[in-house]
Design an enzyme around this catalytic site. Structure first.
Site, PDB file in Angstrom:
ATOM      1  N   ASP A   1      42.537  44.909  41.001  1.00 52.13           N
ATOM      2  CA  ASP A   1      42.177  43.540  40.611  1.00 52.13           C
ATOM      3  C   ASP A   1      42.993  43.176  39.392  1.00 52.13           C
ATOM      4  O   ASP A   1      43.646  44.019  38.763  1.00 52.13           O
ATOM      5  CB  ASP A   1      40.674  43.478  40.304  1.00 52.13           C
ATOM      6  CG  ASP A   1      40.189  42.081  39.931  1.00 52.13           C
ATOM      7  OD1 ASP A   1      40.810  41.095  40.370  1.00 52.13           O
ATOM      8  OD2 ASP A   1      39.198  41.975  39.191  1.00 52.13           O
ATOM      9  N   SER A   2      42.910  41.911  39.022  1.00 48.07           N
ATOM     10  CA  SER A   2      43.606  41.447  37.826  1.00 48.07           C
ATOM     11  C   SER A   2      42.900  41.890  36.546  1.00 48.07           C
ATOM     12  O   SER A   2      43.511  41.877  35.473  1.00 48.07           O
ATOM     13  CB  SER A   2      43.701  39.909  37.844  1.00 48.07           C
ATOM     14  OG  SER A   2      42.401  39.345  37.902  1.00 48.07           O
TER      15      SER A   2
ATOM     16  N   TYR B   1      44.639  36.047  36.729  1.00 49.38           N
ATOM     17  CA  TYR B   1      45.603  35.646  37.747  1.00 49.38           C
ATOM     18  C   TYR B   1      45.304  34.242  38.288  1.00 49.38           C
ATOM     19  O   TYR B   1      46.163  33.594  38.864  1.00 49.38           O
ATOM     20  CB  TYR B   1      45.552  36.608  38.939  1.00 49.38           C
ATOM     21  CG  TYR B   1      46.245  37.930  38.756  1.00 49.38           C
ATOM     22  CD1 TYR B   1      46.657  38.400  37.518  1.00 49.38           C
ATOM     23  CD2 TYR B   1      46.481  38.743  39.857  1.00 49.38           C
ATOM     24  CE1 TYR B   1      47.279  39.626  37.371  1.00 49.38           C
ATOM     25  CE2 TYR B   1      47.105  39.981  39.728  1.00 49.38           C
ATOM     26  CZ  TYR B   1      47.495  40.418  38.492  1.00 49.38           C
ATOM     27  OH  TYR B   1      48.118  41.639  38.358  1.00 49.38           O
ATOM     28  N   GLY B   2      44.055  33.809  38.140  1.00 51.45           N
ATOM     29  CA  GLY B   2      43.593  32.593  38.811  1.00 51.45           C
ATOM     30  C   GLY B   2      44.289  31.319  38.416  1.00 51.45           C
ATOM     31  O   GLY B   2      44.219  30.310  39.130  1.00 51.45           O
TER      32      GLY B   2
ATOM     33  N   CYS C   1      40.341  41.125  44.528  1.00 45.16           N
ATOM     34  CA  CYS C   1      40.621  39.924  43.739  1.00 45.16           C
ATOM     35  C   CYS C   1      40.840  38.784  44.721  1.00 45.16           C
ATOM     36  O   CYS C   1      41.686  38.878  45.615  1.00 45.16           O
ATOM     37  CB  CYS C   1      41.871  40.151  42.891  1.00 45.16           C
ATOM     38  SG  CYS C   1      42.517  38.679  42.052  1.00 45.16           S
ATOM     39  N   ASN C   2      40.069  37.717  44.577  1.00 47.76           N
ATOM     40  CA  ASN C   2      40.196  36.588  45.486  1.00 47.76           C
ATOM     41  C   ASN C   2      41.519  35.872  45.327  1.00 47.76           C
ATOM     42  O   ASN C   2      42.119  35.430  46.304  1.00 47.76           O
ATOM     43  CB  ASN C   2      39.041  35.613  45.270  1.00 47.76           C
ATOM     44  CG  ASN C   2      37.764  36.072  45.934  1.00 47.76           C
ATOM     45  OD1 ASN C   2      37.450  35.692  47.051  1.00 47.76           O
ATOM     46  ND2 ASN C   2      37.001  36.903  45.230  1.00 47.76           N
TER      47      ASN C   2
ATOM     48  N   GLU D   1      34.297  37.959  31.336  1.00 45.31           N
ATOM     49  CA  GLU D   1      35.148  38.976  30.702  1.00 45.31           C
ATOM     50  C   GLU D   1      34.745  39.211  29.249  1.00 45.31           C
ATOM     51  O   GLU D   1      34.968  40.278  28.693  1.00 45.31           O
ATOM     52  CB  GLU D   1      36.619  38.555  30.779  1.00 45.31           C
ATOM     53  CG  GLU D   1      37.232  38.619  32.170  1.00 45.31           C
ATOM     54  CD  GLU D   1      37.806  39.978  32.506  1.00 45.31           C
ATOM     55  OE1 GLU D   1      37.963  40.800  31.584  1.00 45.31           O
ATOM     56  OE2 GLU D   1      38.085  40.228  33.688  1.00 45.31           O
TER      57      GLU D   1
ATOM     58  N   CYS E   1      34.841  34.888  43.868  1.00 42.62           N
ATOM     59  CA  CYS E   1      35.539  35.620  42.803  1.00 42.62           C
ATOM     60  C   CYS E   1      34.740  36.893  42.558  1.00 42.62           C
ATOM     61  O   CYS E   1      33.504  36.845  42.497  1.00 42.62           O
ATOM     62  CB  CYS E   1      35.627  34.787  41.529  1.00 42.62           C
ATOM     63  SG  CYS E   1      36.326  35.681  40.117  1.00 42.62           S
ATOM     64  N   THR E   2      35.426  38.002  42.425  1.00 43.42           N
ATOM     65  CA  THR E   2      34.713  39.283  42.300  1.00 43.42           C
ATOM     66  C   THR E   2      33.981  39.428  40.969  1.00 43.42           C
ATOM     67  O   THR E   2      33.169  40.345  40.816  1.00 43.42           O
ATOM     68  CB  THR E   2      35.681  40.458  42.493  1.00 43.42           C
ATOM     69  OG1 THR E   2      36.824  40.300  41.644  1.00 43.42           O
ATOM     70  CG2 THR E   2      36.140  40.544  43.941  1.00 43.42           C
ATOM     71  N   HIS E   3      34.235  38.545  40.021  1.00 44.85           N
ATOM     72  CA  HIS E   3      33.451  38.558  38.786  1.00 44.85           C
ATOM     73  C   HIS E   3      32.040  37.993  39.002  1.00 44.85           C
ATOM     74  O   HIS E   3      31.096  38.358  38.297  1.00 44.85           O
ATOM     75  CB  HIS E   3      34.120  37.694  37.710  1.00 44.85           C
ATOM     76  CG  HIS E   3      35.321  38.294  37.075  1.00 44.85           C
ATOM     77  ND1 HIS E   3      36.520  38.415  37.732  1.00 44.85           N
ATOM     78  CD2 HIS E   3      35.514  38.799  35.826  1.00 44.85           C
ATOM     79  CE1 HIS E   3      37.410  38.961  36.910  1.00 44.85           C
ATOM     80  NE2 HIS E   3      36.824  39.211  35.760  1.00 44.85           N
TER      81      HIS E   3
END
Length: 270
Positions: free
Chosen positions: A9-10, A41-42, A72-73, A151, A184-186
């Site tokens: 992932d980013s 990255y988004g 990561c989407n 984050e 989004c994986t977050h």
């Protein structure tokens, strides 16, 4: 010797995917790489995201993985074809598993997606959902402030997260969606807040959980499932700030968060 599943992932959001794979495939060895030096990255172009994805995989190849999981989407939305063409490894992304589940869950075929700007701009979820249900209406909403907030370690009860969600989710409530993809994986970290903001009539689709299901099924199809019952090993690597990542990673993995190793630029590009 076990060949691991490589998950990348980013940043730290992909740890939600790692957690779900660990729950469903406890005997598998897992390698995680978070490109924390270049997160997020988004907000970057599709061309740059694809280049970063290829560089990430080149680093992971030294571990001889048997499968790549793009956790990561933003990367999944633009880089999957590039990775499949560049590397002779099976690749699982996070877009299609979530789309399949959303189509099955939706009753009125009005499906919402919250994600980064890059994922929404790619229309990857729109295409994936419409490929399975041509009559579905897909309503996407970019949420650029959510990843930075998560984050920073902000959870579902944080007032800043609540304020951001109230702003972003209002248009989706007005559209009367009955299913919402966490694109989004977050976002699984703040699922509780999303559920409360949207109300009980909306089904929440967690793409991290669905990706773990697809990883398990794909490995079984290929005959690559680990047969041993011995618990697998998790190794985590990042491109910047390992101490902070280990601290924040507890939000995603809890007490299972292993030591985090720094990958220097020299190691990354060797």
């Amino acid at each position: 010797m076990k060949r691991p599943i490589a998950v990348f992932d980013s940043g730290v959001g992909g740890l939600t995917v790692l957690r779900e794979i660990r729950l469903h495939l406890p005997s598998e060895d897992l390698i995680y790489f978070g490109d924390t030096a270049r997160v997020p990255y988004g907000t970057k172009s599709a061309m740059l995201i694809a280049r970063y994805a290829v560089e990430n995989v080149r680093f992971l190849l030294r571990f001889e993985p048997k499968m790549l999981v793009v956790a990561c989407n933003s990367m999944s939305s633009v880089a999957i074809p590039v990775l499949e063409g560049a590397f002779r490894l099976p690749v699982v992304g996070v877009i299609h598993p979530g789309a399949v589940t959303a189509v099955r869950a939706s009753r009125n075929k009005v499906i919402g997606v919250i994600a980064t700007q890059a994922t929404i701009a790619s229309r990857a979820y729109h295409h994936a959902v419409r490929a399975r249900e041509p009559e579905a209406e897909v309503i996407g909403k970019a949420c650029p402030l959510l990843v930075p907030a998560i984050e920073e370690g902000r959870g579902p009860d944080d007032p800043v997260v609540r304020m951001i969600l109230s702003e972003y989710l209002a248009p989706l409530r007005e559209e009367e969606i009955d299913t919402l993809i966490l694109g989004c994986t977050h976002y699984p970290v703040i699922r509780k807040a999303v559920e409360e903001e949207m109300g009980g009539g909306v089904t929440i689709v967690d793409s991290a959980k669905e990706t773990a299901h697809r990883t398990r099924d794909f490995l079984a199809e290929l005959g690559l499932l680990e047969r041993s019952r011995k618990p697998g090993r998790i190794r985590v690597y990042v491109s910047d700030n390992p101490a902070e990542v280990r601290k924040r990673g507890a939000l995603f993995l809890g007490d299972d968060m292993p030591p985090v190793e720094l990958v220097t630029p020299e190691q990354f590009y060797e």
